[in-house]
Design a protein around this motif. Structure first.
Motif, PDB file in Angstrom:
ATOM      1  N   THR A   2      -8.214  -7.178  13.827  1.00 60.32           N
ATOM      2  CA  THR A   2      -7.011  -6.922  13.004  1.00 60.32           C
ATOM      3  C   THR A   2      -5.954  -6.133  13.497  1.00 60.32           C
ATOM      4  OG1 THR A   2      -8.740  -6.750  11.120  1.00 60.32           O
ATOM      5  CG2 THR A   2      -6.469  -5.759  11.107  1.00 60.32           C
ATOM      6  N   SER A   3      -4.643  -6.600  13.556  1.00 56.50           N
ATOM      7  CA  SER A   3      -3.476  -5.944  14.143  1.00 56.50           C
ATOM      8  C   SER A   3      -2.874  -5.385  12.927  1.00 56.50           C
ATOM      9  CB  SER A   3      -2.602  -7.141  14.763  1.00 56.50           C
ATOM     10  OG  SER A   3      -1.465  -6.562  15.112  1.00 56.50           O
ATOM     11  N   ILE A   4      -2.541  -4.156  13.235  1.00 56.16           N
ATOM     12  CA  ILE A   4      -1.728  -3.099  12.451  1.00 56.16           C
ATOM     13  C   ILE A   4      -0.263  -3.558  12.193  1.00 56.16           C
ATOM     14  CG2 ILE A   4      -0.898  -0.812  11.977  1.00 56.16           C
ATOM     15  CD1 ILE A   4      -3.262   0.377  13.036  1.00 56.16           C
ATOM     16  N   ARG A   5       0.336  -4.059  13.571  1.00 56.33           N
ATOM     17  CA  ARG A   5       1.484  -4.556  13.286  1.00 56.33           C
ATOM     18  C   ARG A   5       1.605  -5.715  12.670  1.00 56.33           C
ATOM     19  NH1 ARG A   5       5.094  -5.574  19.158  1.00 56.33           N
ATOM     20  NH2 ARG A   5       7.118  -5.650  18.224  1.00 56.33           N
ATOM     21  N   ARG A   6       0.768  -6.617  12.954  1.00 52.17           N
ATOM     22  CA  ARG A   6       0.762  -7.864  12.110  1.00 52.17           C
ATOM     23  C   ARG A   6       0.400  -7.745  10.704  1.00 52.17           C
ATOM     24  NH1 ARG A   6      -2.945 -10.246  14.695  1.00 52.17           N
ATOM     25  NH2 ARG A   6      -1.548 -11.133  16.489  1.00 52.17           N
ATOM     26  N   LYS A   7      -0.387  -6.967  10.414  1.00 50.90           N
ATOM     27  CA  LYS A   7      -0.490  -6.580   8.889  1.00 50.90           C
ATOM     28  C   LYS A   7       0.543  -6.056   8.226  1.00 50.90           C
ATOM     29  CE  LYS A   7      -4.026  -4.788   5.939  1.00 50.90           C
ATOM     30  NZ  LYS A   7      -5.246  -4.008   5.608  1.00 50.90           N
ATOM     31  N   LEU A   8       1.157  -5.212   8.769  1.00 51.95           N
ATOM     32  CA  LEU A   8       2.509  -4.565   8.362  1.00 51.95           C
ATOM     33  C   LEU A   8       3.532  -5.442   7.937  1.00 51.95           C
ATOM     34  CD1 LEU A   8       2.465  -0.775  10.055  1.00 51.95           C
ATOM     35  CD2 LEU A   8       2.167  -1.291   7.715  1.00 51.95           C
ATOM     36  N   PHE A   9       3.849  -6.262   9.267  1.00 49.76           N
ATOM     37  CA  PHE A   9       4.626  -7.382   9.248  1.00 49.76           C
ATOM     38  C   PHE A   9       4.722  -8.318   7.951  1.00 49.76           C
ATOM     39  CE2 PHE A   9       6.240 -11.453  10.463  1.00 49.76           C
ATOM     40  CZ  PHE A   9       7.430 -11.252  10.558  1.00 49.76           C
ATOM     41  N   LEU A  10       3.291  -8.887   7.971  1.00 52.62           N
ATOM     42  CA  LEU A  10       3.299  -9.919   6.858  1.00 52.62           C
ATOM     43  C   LEU A  10       3.344  -9.249   5.549  1.00 52.62           C
ATOM     44  CD1 LEU A  10      -0.131 -11.695   8.196  1.00 52.62           C
ATOM     45  CD2 LEU A  10       2.549 -12.524   8.303  1.00 52.62           C
ATOM     46  N   SER A  11       3.036  -7.868   5.097  1.00 50.66           N
ATOM     47  CA  SER A  11       3.056  -7.128   4.076  1.00 50.66           C
ATOM     48  C   SER A  11       4.543  -6.915   3.847  1.00 50.66           C
ATOM     49  CB  SER A  11       2.498  -5.890   4.132  1.00 50.66           C
ATOM     50  OG  SER A  11       1.233  -5.955   4.441  1.00 50.66           O
ATOM     51  N   LEU A  12       5.190  -6.423   4.651  1.00 52.87           N
ATOM     52  CA  LEU A  12       6.744  -6.170   4.500  1.00 52.87           C
ATOM     53  C   LEU A  12       7.506  -7.371   4.158  1.00 52.87           C
ATOM     54  CD1 LEU A  12       7.501  -3.403   7.087  1.00 52.87           C
ATOM     55  CD2 LEU A  12       7.124  -2.986   4.675  1.00 52.87           C
ATOM     56  N   PHE A 166      10.427  -5.791  15.061  1.00 53.23           N
ATOM     57  CA  PHE A 166      10.874  -4.803  16.296  1.00 53.23           C
ATOM     58  C   PHE A 166      10.704  -3.425  15.749  1.00 53.23           C
ATOM     59  CE2 PHE A 166      14.365  -2.072  17.650  1.00 53.23           C
ATOM     60  CZ  PHE A 166      14.258  -2.217  18.967  1.00 53.23           C
ATOM     61  N   LEU A 167      11.077  -3.118  14.391  1.00 49.23           N
ATOM     62  CA  LEU A 167      10.978  -1.933  13.986  1.00 49.23           C
ATOM     63  C   LEU A 167       9.388  -1.256  13.968  1.00 49.23           C
ATOM     64  CD1 LEU A 167      13.808  -1.753  11.184  1.00 49.23           C
ATOM     65  CD2 LEU A 167      13.811  -0.627  13.421  1.00 49.23           C
ATOM     66  N   ILE A 168       8.560  -2.298  13.576  1.00 49.44           N
ATOM     67  CA  ILE A 168       7.190  -1.912  13.552  1.00 49.44           C
ATOM     68  C   ILE A 168       6.729  -1.550  14.843  1.00 49.44           C
ATOM     69  CG2 ILE A 168       4.872  -2.772  12.832  1.00 49.44           C
ATOM     70  CD1 ILE A 168       6.236  -4.396  10.692  1.00 49.44           C
ATOM     71  N   GLY A 169       7.112  -2.361  15.714  1.00 46.55           N
ATOM     72  CA  GLY A 169       6.538  -2.033  17.137  1.00 46.55           C
ATOM     73  C   GLY A 169       7.082  -0.709  17.664  1.00 46.55           C
ATOM     74  N   LYS A 170       8.427  -0.489  17.180  1.00 49.48           N
ATOM     75  CA  LYS A 170       9.029   0.668  17.624  1.00 49.48           C
ATOM     76  C   LYS A 170       8.389   2.029  16.895  1.00 49.48           C
ATOM     77  CE  LYS A 170      13.515   3.076  18.501  1.00 49.48           C
ATOM     78  NZ  LYS A 170      14.869   3.013  18.232  1.00 49.48           N
ATOM     79  N   SER A 171       7.610   1.574  15.846  1.00 45.79           N
ATOM     80  CA  SER A 171       7.401   2.678  15.420  1.00 45.79           C
ATOM     81  C   SER A 171       5.717   3.313  15.574  1.00 45.79           C
ATOM     82  CB  SER A 171       7.110   2.606  13.641  1.00 45.79           C
ATOM     83  OG  SER A 171       8.351   2.435  13.082  1.00 45.79           O
TER      84      SER A 171
END
Length: 221
Positions: A2-12, A166-171
């Motif tokens: 599970t990727s936090i970045r991917r999960k946040l991206f899909l959720s947003l 990009f913003l998720i990756g930066k965060s």
């Protein structure tokens, strides 16, 4: 994994898609309501203007040329005139008569081709002037505007998706730095991890790691 970045991206991105859909549906119904009011006011003004326009010898301008074969069903706005007995006299553009509404207000009429919204006014000479527009006119205009705006929505969607990624990756970048810091440490290097400008969500992880390193250092000692 599970990727936090991917999960946040899909959720947003899903939340944004739902919000855009709700806004689009609201704008559709709101625009249709406003267009309906505008069309009704225009119909009243057009009927009143033509009803009280005086032509030489009380005659009307020449009937427009006959429409092309496809012009009849495609006319969205029609102005027609009847005499006091309800006999059909004139039409702009020249199409078959639309049933006359004698109630002198907004009404509805039906022809074999479509449903019409009408407004009728009676002149001082006893003539009935009726303006009719198709019920689907506002819908067609809204659909055309949506189709024209669709490329802009798609571009905005992809730009926003890229911006969110990009913003998720930066965060999440402090987590990457922390991972590199732990990876490059030697087994005997048990000094506390020091990181500046760390987000509040990462600080508990660093504190827990430092506590663990301190316990390991004490145990080895």
């Amino acid at each position: 994994m599970t990727s936090i970045r991917r999960k946040l991206f899909l959720s947003l991105l899903s939340a944004f898609t739902v919000a855009i859909t709700i806004i689009t549906v609201y704008m559709f119904f709101q625009t249709r309501h406003e267009l309906k009011e505008i069309f009704e006011n225009n119909m009243r003004e057009t009927a009143a203007l033509f009803a009280y326009t005086t032509f030489p010898d009380n005659s009307y301008p020449p009937q427009p040329p006959s429409p092309s074969p496809s012009a009849g069903p495609d006319n969205h706005v029609v102005l027609q005139i009847w005499d006091s007995e309800g006999n059909f006299l004139y039409s702009i553009p020249p199409v078959s008569p639309i049933p006359l509404n004698r109630e002198l207000r907004d009404g509805k009429a039906r022809t074999p081709e479509r449903q019409w919204q009408t407004y009728t006014i009676k002149t001082d000479r006893g003539l009935f002037v009726q303006v009719a527009r198709t019920e689907t006119m506002a819908k067609h205009l809204i659909e055309e505007n949506i189709i024209r705006a669709l490329p802009s929505f798609l571009i905005l969607f992809f730009l926003l998706g890229g911006g969110i990624w990009f913003l998720i990756g930066k965060s999440l970048h402090p987590l990457n730095i922390l991972s590199e810091e732990i990876t490059h440490r030697k087994p005997e290097q048990l000094a506390p991890i020091i990181m500046r400008r760390v987000p509040a969500e990462v600080k508990p992880i660093i504190h827990a790691l430092n506590d663990l390193l301190q316990k390991l250092d004490n145990a080895l000692t």
